[in-house]
Write a protein that holds these residues in place. Structure first.
Motif, PDB file in Angstrom:
ATOM      1  N   MET A   1      -8.067  -7.625  -2.863  1.00 42.82           N
ATOM      2  CA  MET A   1      -7.652  -8.605  -3.993  1.00 42.82           C
ATOM      3  C   MET A   1      -6.288  -9.205  -3.387  1.00 42.82           C
ATOM      4  SD  MET A   1      -8.008  -7.733  -7.878  1.00 42.82           S
ATOM      5  CE  MET A   1      -7.847  -5.836  -7.732  1.00 42.82           C
ATOM      6  N   ASN A   2      -6.002 -10.436  -3.780  1.00 43.87           N
ATOM      7  CA  ASN A   2      -4.666 -11.005  -3.285  1.00 43.87           C
ATOM      8  C   ASN A   2      -3.534 -10.624  -4.085  1.00 43.87           C
ATOM      9  OD1 ASN A   2      -5.623 -12.478  -1.120  1.00 43.87           O
ATOM     10  ND2 ASN A   2      -6.140 -14.305  -2.140  1.00 43.87           N
ATOM     11  N   ILE A   3      -2.518  -9.946  -3.577  1.00 47.92           N
ATOM     12  CA  ILE A   3      -1.607  -9.482  -4.474  1.00 47.92           C
ATOM     13  C   ILE A   3      -0.429  -9.861  -4.049  1.00 47.92           C
ATOM     14  CG2 ILE A   3      -0.245  -7.356  -5.474  1.00 47.92           C
ATOM     15  CD1 ILE A   3      -3.189  -5.926  -4.829  1.00 47.92           C
ATOM     16  N   VAL A   4       0.690 -10.275  -5.009  1.00 49.31           N
ATOM     17  CA  VAL A   4       2.058 -10.906  -4.485  1.00 49.31           C
ATOM     18  C   VAL A   4       2.972  -9.852  -5.293  1.00 49.31           C
ATOM     19  CG1 VAL A   4       3.736 -12.496  -4.726  1.00 49.31           C
ATOM     20  CG2 VAL A   4       1.410 -13.228  -4.039  1.00 49.31           C
ATOM     21  N   ILE A   5       3.916  -9.168  -4.691  1.00 50.55           N
ATOM     22  CA  ILE A   5       5.010  -8.192  -5.095  1.00 50.55           C
ATOM     23  C   ILE A   5       6.154  -9.122  -4.750  1.00 50.55           C
ATOM     24  CG2 ILE A   5       5.912  -6.112  -4.876  1.00 50.55           C
ATOM     25  CD1 ILE A   5       3.339  -5.080  -3.829  1.00 50.55           C
ATOM     26  N   MET A   6       7.128  -9.268  -5.990  1.00 49.82           N
ATOM     27  CA  MET A   6       8.494  -9.731  -5.804  1.00 49.82           C
ATOM     28  C   MET A   6       9.243  -8.558  -6.078  1.00 49.82           C
ATOM     29  SD  MET A   6      10.048 -12.142  -8.649  1.00 49.82           S
ATOM     30  CE  MET A   6      11.709 -12.246  -8.921  1.00 49.82           C
ATOM     31  N   GLY A   7      10.245  -8.467  -4.928  1.00 51.27           N
ATOM     32  CA  GLY A   7      11.100  -7.307  -4.699  1.00 51.27           C
ATOM     33  C   GLY A   7      10.457  -6.330  -4.020  1.00 51.27           C
ATOM     34  N   CYS A   8      11.682  -6.013  -2.758  1.00 46.22           N
ATOM     35  CA  CYS A   8      10.912  -4.980  -1.975  1.00 46.22           C
ATOM     36  C   CYS A   8      11.953  -3.926  -1.850  1.00 46.22           C
ATOM     37  CB  CYS A   8      11.012  -5.779  -0.520  1.00 46.22           C
ATOM     38  SG  CYS A   8      10.175  -4.324   0.777  1.00 46.22           S
ATOM     39  N   GLY A   9      12.066  -3.198  -3.066  1.00 41.65           N
ATOM     40  CA  GLY A   9      13.020  -2.196  -3.368  1.00 41.65           C
ATOM     41  C   GLY A   9      12.289  -0.959  -2.752  1.00 41.65           C
ATOM     42  N   ARG A  10      12.680  -0.024  -3.308  1.00 44.22           N
ATOM     43  CA  ARG A  10      11.777   1.518  -2.944  1.00 44.22           C
ATOM     44  C   ARG A  10      10.612   1.515  -3.876  1.00 44.22           C
ATOM     45  NH1 ARG A  10      17.095   3.000  -4.253  1.00 44.22           N
ATOM     46  NH2 ARG A  10      18.105   3.671  -2.375  1.00 44.22           N
ATOM     47  N   VAL A  11      10.568   0.919  -4.895  1.00 43.63           N
ATOM     48  CA  VAL A  11       9.182   0.923  -5.646  1.00 43.63           C
ATOM     49  C   VAL A  11       8.210  -0.311  -4.938  1.00 43.63           C
ATOM     50  CG1 VAL A  11       7.871   0.741  -7.859  1.00 43.63           C
ATOM     51  CG2 VAL A  11      10.300   1.998  -7.466  1.00 43.63           C
ATOM     52  N   GLY A  12       8.672  -1.321  -4.823  1.00 39.56           N
ATOM     53  CA  GLY A  12       8.216  -2.544  -4.318  1.00 39.56           C
ATOM     54  C   GLY A  12       7.575  -2.188  -3.018  1.00 39.56           C
ATOM     55  N   ALA A  13       8.308  -1.656  -2.004  1.00 35.10           N
ATOM     56  CA  ALA A  13       7.969  -1.312  -0.599  1.00 35.10           C
ATOM     57  C   ALA A  13       6.829  -0.220  -0.672  1.00 35.10           C
ATOM     58  CB  ALA A  13       8.979  -0.949   0.110  1.00 35.10           C
ATOM     59  N   ARG A  14       6.970   0.704  -1.510  1.00 33.99           N
ATOM     60  CA  ARG A  14       6.036   1.812  -1.627  1.00 33.99           C
ATOM     61  C   ARG A  14       4.618   1.458  -2.245  1.00 33.99           C
ATOM     62  NH1 ARG A  14       5.248   6.867  -0.912  1.00 33.99           N
ATOM     63  NH2 ARG A  14       4.202   8.412  -2.326  1.00 33.99           N
ATOM     64  N   LEU A  15       4.739   0.550  -3.152  1.00 36.46           N
ATOM     65  CA  LEU A  15       3.685  -0.128  -3.820  1.00 36.46           C
ATOM     66  C   LEU A  15       2.844  -0.768  -2.709  1.00 36.46           C
ATOM     67  CD1 LEU A  15       1.816  -0.486  -6.306  1.00 36.46           C
ATOM     68  CD2 LEU A  15       3.254  -2.678  -6.844  1.00 36.46           C
ATOM     69  N   GLY A  17       2.908  -0.812   0.437  1.00 33.88           N
ATOM     70  CA  GLY A  17       2.219   0.163   1.437  1.00 33.88           C
ATOM     71  C   GLY A  17       1.045   0.818   0.799  1.00 33.88           C
ATOM     72  N   LEU A  18       1.139   1.292  -0.122  1.00 36.14           N
ATOM     73  CA  LEU A  18      -0.081   1.919  -0.718  1.00 36.14           C
ATOM     74  C   LEU A  18      -1.122   0.784  -0.879  1.00 36.14           C
ATOM     75  CD1 LEU A  18       1.360   3.899  -3.413  1.00 36.14           C
ATOM     76  CD2 LEU A  18       0.488   4.735  -1.602  1.00 36.14           C
ATOM     77  N   LEU A  19      -1.023  -0.350  -1.645  1.00 32.95           N
ATOM     78  CA  LEU A  19      -2.013  -1.388  -1.606  1.00 32.95           C
ATOM     79  C   LEU A  19      -2.606  -1.956  -0.350  1.00 32.95           C
ATOM     80  CD1 LEU A  19      -0.304  -3.255  -4.697  1.00 32.95           C
ATOM     81  CD2 LEU A  19      -2.404  -1.898  -4.805  1.00 32.95           C
ATOM     82  N   ASP A  20      -1.677  -2.060   0.764  1.00 36.10           N
ATOM     83  CA  ASP A  20      -2.081  -2.340   1.978  1.00 36.10           C
ATOM     84  C   ASP A  20      -3.175  -1.287   2.395  1.00 36.10           C
ATOM     85  OD1 ASP A  20      -1.998  -4.020   4.326  1.00 36.10           O
ATOM     86  OD2 ASP A  20      -0.790  -2.296   5.101  1.00 36.10           O
ATOM     87  N   LYS A  21      -2.803  -0.126   2.445  1.00 36.24           N
ATOM     88  CA  LYS A  21      -3.444   0.916   2.654  1.00 36.24           C
ATOM     89  C   LYS A  21      -4.964   0.781   2.253  1.00 36.24           C
ATOM     90  CE  LYS A  21      -2.520   5.604   3.929  1.00 36.24           C
ATOM     91  NZ  LYS A  21      -1.603   6.731   3.537  1.00 36.24           N
ATOM     92  N   HIS A  24      -5.890  -4.135   0.537  1.00 36.38           N
ATOM     93  CA  HIS A  24      -5.808  -5.366  -0.243  1.00 36.38           C
ATOM     94  C   HIS A  24      -4.842  -6.307   0.507  1.00 36.38           C
ATOM     95  CE1 HIS A  24      -7.300  -4.023  -3.731  1.00 36.38           C
ATOM     96  NE2 HIS A  24      -6.639  -2.786  -4.001  1.00 36.38           N
ATOM     97  N   LYS A  25      -5.035  -7.753   0.243  1.00 33.88           N
ATOM     98  CA  LYS A  25      -4.162  -8.585   1.084  1.00 33.88           C
ATOM     99  C   LYS A  25      -2.870  -8.696   0.285  1.00 33.88           C
ATOM    100  CE  LYS A  25      -4.205 -13.416   2.855  1.00 33.88           C
ATOM    101  NZ  LYS A  25      -2.846 -13.757   1.963  1.00 33.88           N
ATOM    102  N   VAL A  26      -1.673  -8.115   0.857  1.00 30.78           N
ATOM    103  CA  VAL A  26      -0.198  -7.968  -0.029  1.00 30.78           C
ATOM    104  C   VAL A  26       0.537  -8.920   0.988  1.00 30.78           C
ATOM    105  CG1 VAL A  26       1.378  -6.398  -0.684  1.00 30.78           C
ATOM    106  CG2 VAL A  26      -1.039  -5.515  -0.429  1.00 30.78           C
ATOM    107  N   THR A  27       1.603  -9.664  -0.369  1.00 28.56           N
ATOM    108  CA  THR A  27       2.706 -10.326   0.442  1.00 28.56           C
ATOM    109  C   THR A  27       3.838  -9.755  -0.648  1.00 28.56           C
ATOM    110  OG1 THR A  27       1.338 -12.207   0.815  1.00 28.56           O
ATOM    111  CG2 THR A  27       3.542 -12.666   0.490  1.00 28.56           C
ATOM    112  N   VAL A  28       4.787  -9.551   0.330  1.00 22.98           N
ATOM    113  CA  VAL A  28       6.008  -9.017  -0.409  1.00 22.98           C
ATOM    114  C   VAL A  28       7.193 -10.188  -0.332  1.00 22.98           C
ATOM    115  CG1 VAL A  28       7.586  -7.070  -1.031  1.00 22.98           C
ATOM    116  CG2 VAL A  28       5.508  -6.753   0.599  1.00 22.98           C
TER     117      VAL A  28
END
Lengths: 134, 219
Positions: A1-15, A17-21, A24-28
């Motif tokens: 799935m295509n996922i866009v995450i806004m905000g690369c804090g601790r939670v954003g970055a970790r999420l 990483g997990l989704l990328d693993k 999924h196609k992840v953009t932060v």
């Protein structure tokens, strides 16, 4: 799935990483390039510098093709605003945001947003933990 | 009327003062304790310290009976959310949001805010009008009709000079409403009025036809 995450804090970055693993196609998206240091070294998605309240930045992040949009910045109002942009302007099928202030529950329910309040969740966890060991 | 103002910066301060002078009941909500204290010292106890986006704050300040809700903090997202809470939760009939980033103006409308005021755009327009080489200035936007009232100055050497109004390639939907000439009374043009150099023309146009109108009179 295509996922866009806004905000690369601790939670954003970790999420991210997990989704990328999980494949999924992840953009932060973050407005501070320094925060991308939090992404795991093996992160294979895209890290994009930009303001998530800006329609053009969101387009560059691929929001038009996104299946999921997640708002995880430090600002509750910023998160609420960006999820509304994602939902109402770009018609992203699923939008989720973090809201620290549990008092705003009424609001996001009124606006039809899916939100998670870590404040209430953590307080409950801590309380249970203290009770069980006490 | 009971009018609530969110944000006690310069704009909120003078807005509250003006509304009080007009005899309205005003409540200003401001996050910063010091600013709040200063406002209360100057204008009496009209300032409540709190977050204007919070349901609890708005509940205790009687938002449900407010006639008007105006959010003028320096943050666009705060103004948006405050107005949304006022509108959806407390059913305030009239909400106005200040917008700093002009890009957000159309966005706020799509998200249901009745009236937006873009402080940045207004300041820009006022400055533009003072620049002598600037041939077109926005005077007013009629928000819900999608119309703009603009002022155009016809330069020497424009192709429009000497032509009658009905000979000009005016875009559809645009209307030349008034011509102001130095030393003469303002005149309402008809189709056979000839354009002169240095004419100051007040016209109505849609934002889309604006550029074509400019070209027709200035180019």
């Amino acid at each position: 799935m295509n996922i866009v995450i806004m905000g690369c804090g601790r939670v954003g970055a970790r999420l991210a990483g997990l989704l990328d693993k999980d494949g999924h196609k992840v953009t932060v998206l973050d407005w501070d390039a320094y925060s991308f240091r939090r992404l795991p070294p093996e992160f294979g998605g895209q890290a994009l510098l930009g303001n998530g309240l800006d329609e053009d930045a969101l387009k560059r992040a691929g929001i038009e093709e996104a299946d999921i949009f997640v708002a995880l910045t430090q600002g509750d109002n910023r998160n609420i605003m960006s999820t509304q942009i994602a939902k109402h302007i770009f018609n992203v099928p699923r939008v989720v945001c973090r809201i620290y202030d549990p008092l705003r529950r009424d609001l996001y329910e009124t606006l039809g947003l899916e939100a998670i309040s870590p404040t209430t969740i953590f307080a409950d966890i801590f309380k249970k933990k203290l009770e069980s060991t006490g | 009327m009971y009018i609530m103002v969110i944000g006690g910066g310069q704009l909120g301060y003078y807005l509250a003062r003006g509304l009080l002078d007009e005899g309205h009941e005003v409540l200003l909500i401001e996050k910063d304790a010091k600013t709040c204290e200063k406002i209360s010292q100057d204008m009496g106890g009209i300032c409540l310290r709190g977050d204007g986006c919070e349901t609890v704050t708005l509940e205790k300040s009687g938002t449900a009976r407010a006639d008007m809700f105006i959010a003028v903090t320096g943050d666009d997202e705060d103004n948006l959310i405050a107005c949304q809470v006022a509108k959806h939760k407390f059913k305030v009939p009239h909400t106005i949001a200040r917008v700093r980033n002009p890009k957000n103006e159309s966005l706020f409308k799509k998200l249901g805010i009745n009236v937006t005021v873009s402080s940045t755009r207004i300041i820009l327009e006022h400055i533009e009008r003072e620049v002598p080489s600037h041939r077109m200035a926005h005077l007013l936007t009629i928000q819900d009709k999608g119309l703009e009232i603009v002022e155009i100055r016809v330069p020497e050497g424009s192709r429009a000079v000497g032509k009658k109004v009905n000979e000009l390639p005016l875009p559809e939907g645009s209307i030349l409403s008034l011509i102001i000439r130095a030393g003469k009374k303002p005149l309402v043009p008809n189709s056979s009025t000839a354009i002169e150099a240095q004419d100051q023309i007040i016209a109505v146009a849609s934002p889309e036809s604006e550029e074509a109108l400019r070209t027709a009179l200035v180019g």
